[in-house]
Design an enzyme around this catalytic site. Sequence first.
Site, PDB file in Angstrom:
ATOM      1  N   ARG A  51       0.857  -1.176   0.000  1.00 22.94           N
ATOM      2  CA  ARG A  51       0.000   0.000   0.000  1.00 22.94           C
ATOM      3  C   ARG A  51       0.893   1.225   0.000  1.00 22.94           C
ATOM      4  O   ARG A  51       1.598   1.473   0.985  1.00 22.94           O
ATOM      5  CB  ARG A  51      -0.906   0.026   1.234  1.00 22.94           C
ATOM      6  CG  ARG A  51      -1.931  -1.067   1.291  1.00 22.94           C
ATOM      7  CD  ARG A  51      -2.700  -1.020   2.590  1.00 22.94           C
ATOM      8  NE  ARG A  51      -1.838  -1.307   3.741  1.00 22.94           N
ATOM      9  CZ  ARG A  51      -2.252  -1.344   5.003  1.00 22.94           C
ATOM     10  NH1 ARG A  51      -3.516  -1.080   5.269  1.00 22.94           N
ATOM     11  NH2 ARG A  51      -1.422  -1.621   5.984  1.00 22.94           N
ATOM     12  N   ASP A  53       1.505   5.336  -0.039  1.00 24.55           N
ATOM     13  CA  ASP A  53       0.803   6.493   0.497  1.00 24.55           C
ATOM     14  C   ASP A  53       0.607   7.566  -0.569  1.00 24.55           C
ATOM     15  O   ASP A  53       1.148   7.489  -1.675  1.00 24.55           O
ATOM     16  CB  ASP A  53       1.587   7.077   1.676  1.00 24.55           C
ATOM     17  CG  ASP A  53       1.510   6.202   2.914  1.00 24.55           C
ATOM     18  OD1 ASP A  53       0.511   5.480   3.063  1.00 24.55           O
ATOM     19  OD2 ASP A  53       2.451   6.252   3.731  1.00 24.55           O
ATOM     20  N   ARG A 199      10.964   6.630   4.408  1.00 22.74           N
ATOM     21  CA  ARG A 199      10.951   8.093   4.487  1.00 22.74           C
ATOM     22  C   ARG A 199      11.620   8.592   5.769  1.00 22.74           C
ATOM     23  O   ARG A 199      12.285   9.636   5.773  1.00 22.74           O
ATOM     24  CB  ARG A 199       9.513   8.610   4.373  1.00 22.74           C
ATOM     25  CG  ARG A 199       8.922   8.399   2.985  1.00 22.74           C
ATOM     26  CD  ARG A 199       7.423   8.628   2.949  1.00 22.74           C
ATOM     27  NE  ARG A 199       7.068   9.976   3.351  1.00 22.74           N
ATOM     28  CZ  ARG A 199       5.811  10.383   3.550  1.00 22.74           C
ATOM     29  NH1 ARG A 199       4.806   9.525   3.406  1.00 22.74           N
ATOM     30  NH2 ARG A 199       5.571  11.628   3.900  1.00 22.74           N
TER      31      ARG A 199
END
Length: 257
Positions: A51, A53, A199
């Site tokens: 998934r 973002d 990230r």
Amino acid sequence: MERNLLLTIQYDGSGYHGWQVQENARSVQGVFQEALRSVLGTQPDIKSCSRTDTGVHAREFCISMKLDHGIPAERLPGAPNHFLPPYISVLGCRQVPPDFHARYSCRGKRYVYEIWNHPVRNPFLRGRALHYYHPIDAERLDAAAQHFIGRHDFTSFCTLDKREVGDFSRTVTESRVTRDGDMVRFTVAADGFLYNMVRIMTGTLLGVQQGRFAPADIPEILRCRDRSRAGVTAPACGLYLQKVFYDLPPQTAGNRG
């Protein structure tokens, strides 16, 4: 006869609220399912490898689905591409074993975070790379990135929410920072990733550049298992899912469906 198919797609995520279908938001999955429905006249239950973002991109994203339809697998890439916007493309399709699942059969993934390191922003990279105008010492960041390799608890590099439960240990097999002209890339591969893990790793490496951390601080940040000890979460725009790994035999005429 029902077949289990593996489709590989890629997409520019800058105009989408991530992969997964959401209410009142445009998602890659929603647009892709609409294109499939236009081709097949029905909506298969698709399983995704991950998934992503909002604003995250994929150069290789994998989907599996059970299909009781006569369309040959070699025609499936071209057919939905006719209905998809230019930001999403189907690259390939192959038949896989009945128990194959795009997520649960995955052996690992590789991500790349791209940073445009130049005093002047590049308008052609808007939404597709992080603009960082101070000079980056890629060798120093690479020395820090090496400390991520191995099996560690990555609690310090995870945004905790309801999707993250259980064991936070992951095995990183590749972690490096390279420079190609004005583009700096952080490449990391692992057997799995936590929410925002890449990230936060990127934000921590940029913290090394800014003098907030030394490369040798990374092991202690890992050991303390405290999100507040790591760097900021880098923006989504520079992140790409680069490669998804499966234990599958080479594609032949027999498994093209």
